[in-house]
Design an enzyme around this catalytic site. Structure first.
Site, PDB file in Angstrom:
ATOM      1  N   GLY A 158      39.441  41.789  32.530  1.00 56.19           N
ATOM      2  CA  GLY A 158      38.779  43.065  32.263  1.00 56.19           C
ATOM      3  C   GLY A 158      37.961  43.537  33.450  1.00 56.19           C
ATOM      4  CG  ASN A 159      34.522  41.562  34.919  1.00 56.71           C
ATOM      5  OD1 ASN A 159      33.843  42.508  34.578  1.00 56.71           O
ATOM      6  ND2 ASN A 159      34.292  40.330  34.514  1.00 56.71           N
ATOM      7  CE  LYS A 169      34.736  37.549  27.179  1.00 57.79           C
ATOM      8  NZ  LYS A 169      35.602  37.098  28.288  1.00 57.79           N
ATOM      9  CE  LYS A 190      42.127  37.858  31.119  1.00 61.34           C
ATOM     10  NZ  LYS A 190      41.025  37.162  31.737  1.00 61.34           N
ATOM     11  CE  LYS A 240      39.529  35.473  35.363  1.00 61.74           C
ATOM     12  NZ  LYS A 240      38.322  35.649  34.541  1.00 61.74           N
TER      13      LYS A 240
END
Length: 331
Positions: free
Chosen positions: A9-10, A123, A208, A266
């Site tokens: 998203g970033n 988050k 995500k 990640k």
């Protein structure tokens, strides 16, 4: 090959940028070019994306809207971000892949209502705040905030994903040759009543990357790509001279000291997918998805021979046969 690609998203709305539609459209335009290269190379593609900045913006707007008696809950706002980012991606990909169906699917992710994450918000969502702004939001709106770099940001619960409700629909769409955008923002978080089988939304944002790893396993994907705004995972993060990591095992990734709110999820998602399936995961730049798959950029994650096997396929396949990754200097 079947590929699940997760966009940060970033990466679609970078730090310090105004959260205007035109800014995000510009980044989506660049992302779509990179993603379309995977499809034109002959691969099946499922795309998921983050929504931290976007859902934070919507939450702030909802909190401040005088027309509302109460702000919209995070699960509904998450669905809104799926529609917003999904349509931007779909339109760009339609333009780059004429004749190919592109479908954005509102997707729900089942979580455990007793997940301890509900008691420990971690988050990051929304934009950066000064220390004073963070204190005011905590007092006025009951937010929980935490430091992200030099500034503060809102944090919300992020429970572990257990199951993705729409996996059968995604499989059906892939069988038609469609490019599918699914599980955006980690999926709309829901819990399931064991007595009635009904689902209800919960106040949370699922990570995500962890959802992407689960989606990739449930779809029996050949590769998981986690695409972000950096070229590699870096060793010695925060030091004067961090080094780009070209290849890694899941164990090596887990040993690195990585930022909990950004690169750590990640790395954990990539490690889990590689470890459980014996296939590759890769973390690389959003503007070079094909290079990340081929190993010419990014960090490629593979389990050591004989250590994988808990997933549906225990032997390396697909991109693992492409040969060793070639180091590319970080920029």
């Amino acid at each position: 090959m079947r590929i699940v690609a997760a966009l940060g998203g970033n990466a679609l709305l970078q730090r310090g940028e105004h959260p205007d539609a035109a800014v995000q459209q510009h980044h989506v335009h660049d992302a779509a070019r990179s993603l379309a290269e995977l499809v034109t190379a002959g691969h099946e593609l499922v795309i998921t994306h983050g929504n931290g900045p976007q859902i934070g913006l919507l939450a702030q707007e909802s909190e401040a809207d005088p027309a509302l008696t109460a702000p919209y809950p995070l699960d509904v706002l998450g669905a809104q971000t799926q529609g917003m980012i999904g349509t931007l991606l779909a339109r760009e990909l339609m333009g780059r892949l004429p004749g190919r169906a592109v479908t954005a699917l509102v997707t729900h992710t089942e979580v455990d209502p007793h997940d301890p994450a509900f008691q420990r918000p971690a988050k990051f969502i929304g934009g950066q705040l000064t220390d004073h702004q963070a204190r005011m939001m905590e007092i006025e709106r009951g937010w929980t905030t935490a430091r992200d770099g030099t500034r503060m940001r809102r944090v919300v619960p992020s429970p572990q994903p257990k199951a993705i409700v729409e996996v059968p629909a995604v499989r059906a769409l892939l069988a038609t040759g469609a490019v599918v955008i699914a599980a955006g923002g980690g999926g709309v978080p829901v819990t399931r009543d064991p007595n009635t089988d009904r689902v209800r939304g919960v106040e949370a944002v699922v990570d995500k990357d962890l959802t992407a790893a689960l989606l990739a396993r449930q779809l029996d994907a050949d590769a998981l790509l986690i695409l972000t705004d950096v070229t590699h995972v870096f060793t010695h993060y925060g030091a004067a001279h961090p080094g780009p990591l070209v290849t890694a095992t899941p164990e090596q990734l887990r040993e690195l000291a990585l930022p909990e709110g950004s690169m750590r999820p990640k790395a954990d998602a990539a490690a889990e997918f590689a470890e459980r399936t014996g296939r590759i995961a890769a973390i690389g730049p959003l503007d070079n998805a094909l290079g990340t798959l081929l190993g010419t950029t990014g960090t490629t994650v593979r389990s050591l021979p004989g250590t994988a096997g808990q997933g549906p396929k225990a032997s390396p396949a697909g991109p693992a046969a492409l040969g060793p990754a070639h180091q590319r200097a970080a920029v």
